[in-house]
Design an enzyme around this catalytic site. Sequence first.
Site, PDB file in Angstrom:
ATOM      1  NE  ARG A 162      12.548 -19.784  14.869  1.00  0.00           N
ATOM      2  CZ  ARG A 162      12.991 -19.028  13.890  1.00  0.00           C
ATOM      3  NH1 ARG A 162      13.072 -17.733  14.050  1.00  0.00           N
ATOM      4  NH2 ARG A 162      13.348 -19.564  12.757  1.00  0.00           N
ATOM      5  CD  GLU A 204      14.524  -8.250  13.928  1.00  0.00           C
ATOM      6  OE1 GLU A 204      15.130  -8.673  12.939  1.00  0.00           O
ATOM      7  OE2 GLU A 204      14.813  -8.575  15.094  1.00  0.00           O
ATOM      8  CB  SER A 209      11.376 -12.000  10.113  1.00  0.00           C
ATOM      9  OG  SER A 209      12.475 -12.819   9.923  1.00  0.00           O
TER      10      SER A 209
HETATM   11  C1  LIG Z   1      21.207 -15.237  12.198  1.00  0.00           C
HETATM   12  C2  LIG Z   1      19.851 -14.850  11.693  1.00  0.00           C
HETATM   13  C3  LIG Z   1      19.132 -15.728  10.889  1.00  0.00           C
HETATM   14  C4  LIG Z   1      17.863 -15.381  10.404  1.00  0.00           C
HETATM   15  N1  LIG Z   1      17.194 -16.269   9.593  1.00  0.00           N
HETATM   16  C5  LIG Z   1      15.995 -15.901   9.074  1.00  0.00           C
HETATM   17  C6  LIG Z   1      15.296 -16.776   8.180  1.00  0.00           C
HETATM   18  O1  LIG Z   1      15.761 -17.859   7.854  1.00  0.00           O
HETATM   19  N2  LIG Z   1      14.114 -16.366   7.671  1.00  0.00           N
HETATM   20  C7  LIG Z   1      13.574 -15.149   7.988  1.00  0.00           C
HETATM   21  O2  LIG Z   1      12.508 -14.823   7.482  1.00  0.00           O
HETATM   22  N3  LIG Z   1      14.213 -14.318   8.833  1.00  0.00           N
HETATM   23  C8  LIG Z   1      15.411 -14.651   9.379  1.00  0.00           C
HETATM   24  N4  LIG Z   1      16.061 -13.783  10.226  1.00  0.00           N
HETATM   25  C9  LIG Z   1      15.464 -12.476  10.534  1.00  0.00           C
HETATM   26  C10 LIG Z   1      15.614 -11.519   9.373  1.00  0.00           C
HETATM   27  O3  LIG Z   1      16.871 -11.667   8.780  1.00  0.00           O
HETATM   28  C11 LIG Z   1      15.466 -10.065   9.805  1.00  0.00           C
HETATM   29  O4  LIG Z   1      14.360  -9.907  10.619  1.00  0.00           O
HETATM   30  C12 LIG Z   1      15.279  -9.175   8.604  1.00  0.00           C
HETATM   31  O5  LIG Z   1      16.291  -9.404   7.658  1.00  0.00           O
HETATM   32  C13 LIG Z   1      15.267  -7.734   9.028  1.00  0.00           C
HETATM   33  O6  LIG Z   1      15.365  -6.899   7.915  1.00  0.00           O
HETATM   34  P1  LIG Z   1      15.280  -5.334   8.088  1.00  0.00           P
HETATM   35  O7  LIG Z   1      15.262  -4.772   6.733  1.00  0.00           O
HETATM   36  O8  LIG Z   1      14.170  -5.004   9.002  1.00  0.00           O
HETATM   37  O9  LIG Z   1      16.591  -4.890   8.889  1.00  0.00           O
HETATM   38  P2  LIG Z   1      18.151  -5.212   8.823  1.00  0.00           P
HETATM   39  O10 LIG Z   1      18.541  -6.157   7.779  1.00  0.00           O
HETATM   40  O11 LIG Z   1      18.537  -5.495  10.219  1.00  0.00           O
HETATM   41  O12 LIG Z   1      18.767  -3.833   8.371  1.00  0.00           O
HETATM   42  C14 LIG Z   1      18.797  -2.705   9.181  1.00  0.00           C
HETATM   43  C15 LIG Z   1      19.420  -1.579   8.407  1.00  0.00           C
HETATM   44  O13 LIG Z   1      19.313  -0.382   9.151  1.00  0.00           O
HETATM   45  C16 LIG Z   1      20.554   0.273   9.184  1.00  0.00           C
HETATM   46  N5  LIG Z   1      20.536   1.100  10.383  1.00  0.00           N
HETATM   47  C17 LIG Z   1      20.337   0.751  11.672  1.00  0.00           C
HETATM   48  N6  LIG Z   1      20.331   1.833  12.459  1.00  0.00           N
HETATM   49  C18 LIG Z   1      20.513   2.904  11.653  1.00  0.00           C
HETATM   50  C19 LIG Z   1      20.609   4.309  11.859  1.00  0.00           C
HETATM   51  N7  LIG Z   1      20.499   4.847  13.069  1.00  0.00           N
HETATM   52  N8  LIG Z   1      20.821   5.107  10.791  1.00  0.00           N
HETATM   53  C20 LIG Z   1      20.945   4.600   9.535  1.00  0.00           C
HETATM   54  N9  LIG Z   1      20.846   3.275   9.285  1.00  0.00           N
HETATM   55  C21 LIG Z   1      20.643   2.443  10.330  1.00  0.00           C
HETATM   56  C22 LIG Z   1      21.578  -0.810   9.088  1.00  0.00           C
HETATM   57  O14 LIG Z   1      22.796  -0.320   8.596  1.00  0.00           O
HETATM   58  C23 LIG Z   1      20.890  -1.755   8.106  1.00  0.00           C
HETATM   59  O15 LIG Z   1      21.136  -1.334   6.786  1.00  0.00           O
HETATM   60  C24 LIG Z   1      17.314 -14.123  10.739  1.00  0.00           C
HETATM   61  C25 LIG Z   1      18.039 -13.243  11.538  1.00  0.00           C
HETATM   62  C26 LIG Z   1      19.294 -13.591  12.025  1.00  0.00           C
HETATM   63  C27 LIG Z   1      20.032 -12.623  12.883  1.00  0.00           C
END
Ligand SMILES: Cc1cc2nc3c(=O)[nH]c(=O)nc-3n(C[C@H](O)[C@H](O)[C@H](O)COP(=O)(O)OP(=O)(O)OC[C@H]3O[C@@H](n4cnc5c(N)ncnc54)[C@H](O)[C@@H]3O)c2cc1C
Lengths: 555, 243
Positions: free
Chosen positions: A296, A383, A398
């Site tokens: 990317r 993330e 990711s």
């Molecule tokens: C449009 C898009 C497409 C993508 N496509 C891909 C793909 O094809 N393949 C891939 O591998 N990755 C992809 N990604 C990246 C991937 O989706 C994310 O990196 C990954 O899902 C992150 O997961 P996570 O559990 O870290 O956080 P998230 O799913 O972001 O969840 C964060 C959580 O924390 C909570 N939260 C935040 N702050 C607080 C707080 N202060 N107190 C309590 N709760 C809080 C939120 O409510 C949520 O539940 C994509 C991302 C986007 C935006």
Amino acid sequence: MLTGMPGFGAEYMGDHGAVNIIGAGFAGLSAACLLAREGFSCRLFSVQPSERAQSVLAEGGLNAALDTMGEDDRPEEHYNDTLKGGVFLADPNAVKRLSEEAVRVAAWLQELGVPFHMKNGRVVLRNFGGQKKKRTLYSRSSTGKIMMTALIDEVRKYEASGLVERFPHHECVRVLIAGGSCFGVRIKDLYTGAVCDYPGKTILCCGGLTGIFPGMTTGSALNTGDLAACLFSEGVVFSNLEMIQYHPTTLGIPGKRLLVSEAARGEGGRLFVMRDGEPWYFMEEKYPELGNLMPRDVVSREMYFTARREDCGDTVYLDLTMLSDAAWEEKLKDLREELIHYFSIDPMTGPVPVQPGIHYFMGGIDVDIDHRTSINGLYAAGECCSQYHGANRLGGNSMLGALVGGHAAALNIINTEKAGDMPEADHLTGSGLYPVSPEDDPALAEASPVLVNRLSDILLEGLGIVRDGQSISAALEKVRAAAGENPDYNLREKNRLILAEAMLKSAGSRRESRGAHYRSDYPETDENFRRTSAACYEDGEVRIAFRSIPERRES
Amino acid sequence: MKIILKILRRKDAASEPYWISIPYETDEAEFSVASALRAINEDTERRDVNGEPFEPIRWECSCLQKKCGSCAMVIDGKPGLACDAMISGTGKERTVTLEPLKTFPPVADLIADRSSMFEELKKLKVWSPGGLKLSEEAEETAYDASRCLQCGCCLEVCPNFHAGGSFAGNAALGPFTRLLAELPKKDNKELSASYSKYVFEGCGKSLACRDVCPAGIDIDRLLVHSNAIAVWRRKSAADKVKN
Ligand SMILES: Cc1cc2nc3c(=O)[nH]c(=O)nc-3n(C[C@H](O)[C@H](O)[C@H](O)COP(=O)(O)OP(=O)(O)OC[C@H]3O[C@@H](n4cnc5c(N)ncnc54)[C@H](O)[C@@H]3O)c2cc1C
Ligand code: SF4
Ligand code: SF4
Ligand code: FES
């Protein structure tokens, strides 16, 4: 070990307190599943329910070297591509774990019934950027949503048995840290306004720094970045903050940038600009091997420079008209629908004008291979942390990183509890929760959108696709000026100003170009900078240090 | 373009609701309800039609691209997603009314507490007992069923649903259908019984829900599919249910 792990038995139940998990996307759900399966209880806090987490937006897929396509793929190649994509900035031992666990994660997700696309009884894998072999499992164009549904169902089972307690409209406003240890978390119920402290070890799964750039990213408005800013200002170490991924193909809609998944190029989509009245497929000409599917950072940068050339038009288009009907129907249905709905563009008949947009934060809370932060008893996964992706994250890595990270953090907690190695924080364990009066904590007041937007604009000047010392310093000056302007900023605003300074200082200190970090004044990659940039806030000052990357251990 | 947003406000669950009318002007020929709400809340000079300042409107949003179900509310009398509902110019100034979903207890302004939807799935034991089997036949149904946003719009229009009643409504249909499609017959007895009692028996098949589902889920097809498996106990017939 992820699947088929023998239970540690019930003797560990009850004599340890519940683990706090902040965030209910892939990382949070993954941690909750493992803890619960091993008989450990946890509280799952999230600003909104899992169905609303950014994780449901993932489209393209999940990488795992399953080798179902007859290409002789192996985890070792997944390892190589990931390290190379991240320009050798990631911890090779962590990446090795990622590539090996990927195969087990994929098997686990299939056990949970994720309907990945299959043919003749085998999972179909697709091409994704930066990888030469087909390695990406997918479920049409909603892979994240479909995987999340299965994980939510799985966690529901543990909710019913009482091992997982959900707090689905609850914001973590701060982590309680004293003497280098985590004692618990402070939580605000967004529906009632009540504030409570919950003791226990904590896994942060709160997503990327999306909210530092409101409206400018492809992510979710829930990930405000406030908690990250709070943690940083309390002295938690962050790393590689300068590494921000710009996805090459996005379009602006109100409040965010809409992603055109890399899968569209995986299926044959071609980028072009108009030159002398003709479309010029610049990526294919410059990179004959991977063409439009280069990593990317490379694609975004090429788009940036090409659109600025005198002989070229300033709009880059993505041509998808050659994709087969089957590809649209089976793999990219939602994308087409979105483009028609928000832009009245039918990608089957005309090109789509695209621009790079912020998509992923490789940097974040600094963690070790077991996802421990610099604070005892505090973990981070997904993330919000900096692990696996180095200077650039490969598509499909990711969701995988979040799932593997959540598991790794949970496993470390399970193992330390099992070994009876209780960190100090545990003296609070089991003593219930402590109500806090809302006036007591300045962390409860929200940051003003005016400052938030202003900071975002300043940061974008210094942290664009192409940066240089001058633009970074100028942005840093503006942050300091903004900070000096008003002594009455509230705590969240002050924290944001400090984090902004750290992001810019990290970028300013890395005087080389590597992955997502491209400096026009230092366009070469410098082996001396093959180090992690670690940012820390101490004695009222942001400090950046470079730390060497571990050698790969033989296994 | 200029519109008036007429919003049903409420400070908190215990307070009386009241209407506020807010003028909104933009250069865009077409915009979403979500973008109007964001713009109004970010405007530090915001005033209602009477020139009175007011506190930001509370509402929930996350993805802003109709993929998370967060921003469901009642728009001009019909449930939908604020980031999906587009307002386009008609020439004359028009009023758009916004209310919270009414099937659920109110929280504040446009936020309703949809927890009961999730509690229901827990109570009805909608999860896998293990041993799910992925098959190419089930892939399509499982995919469609997994797309449910748990937004609650279908419950808002359903004549047979009321919170706390014995009918779970079609927000439970997606989760049930995925599992029923993937579980081998020998392992799906309990889930089938639960589905029959809490979904099949309560639904009058008017399909009012299908017309409002913002995810465009083919509720009809999912119902036929799950009925075949759970009620008529004919998995092979279910596999033949196509779009
Ligand atoms: C449009 C898009 C497409 C993508 N496509 C891909 C793909 O094809 N393949 C891939 O591998 N990755 C992809 N990604 C990246 C991937 O989706 C994310 O990196 C990954 O899902 C992150 O997961 P996570 O559990 O870290 O956080 P998230 O799913 O972001 O969840 C964060 C959580 O924390 C909570 N939260 C935040 N702050 C607080 C707080 N202060 N107190 C309590 N709760 C809080 C939120 O409510 C949520 O539940 C994509 C991302 C986007 C935006
Ligand atoms: S078909 Fe009618 S009764 Fe059945 S869930 Fe939909 S609206 Fe309710
Ligand atoms: S079936 Fe449709 S309307 Fe009902 S909760 Fe699911 S997505 Fe929403
Ligand atoms: S904000 Fe996600 S559906 Fe509207």
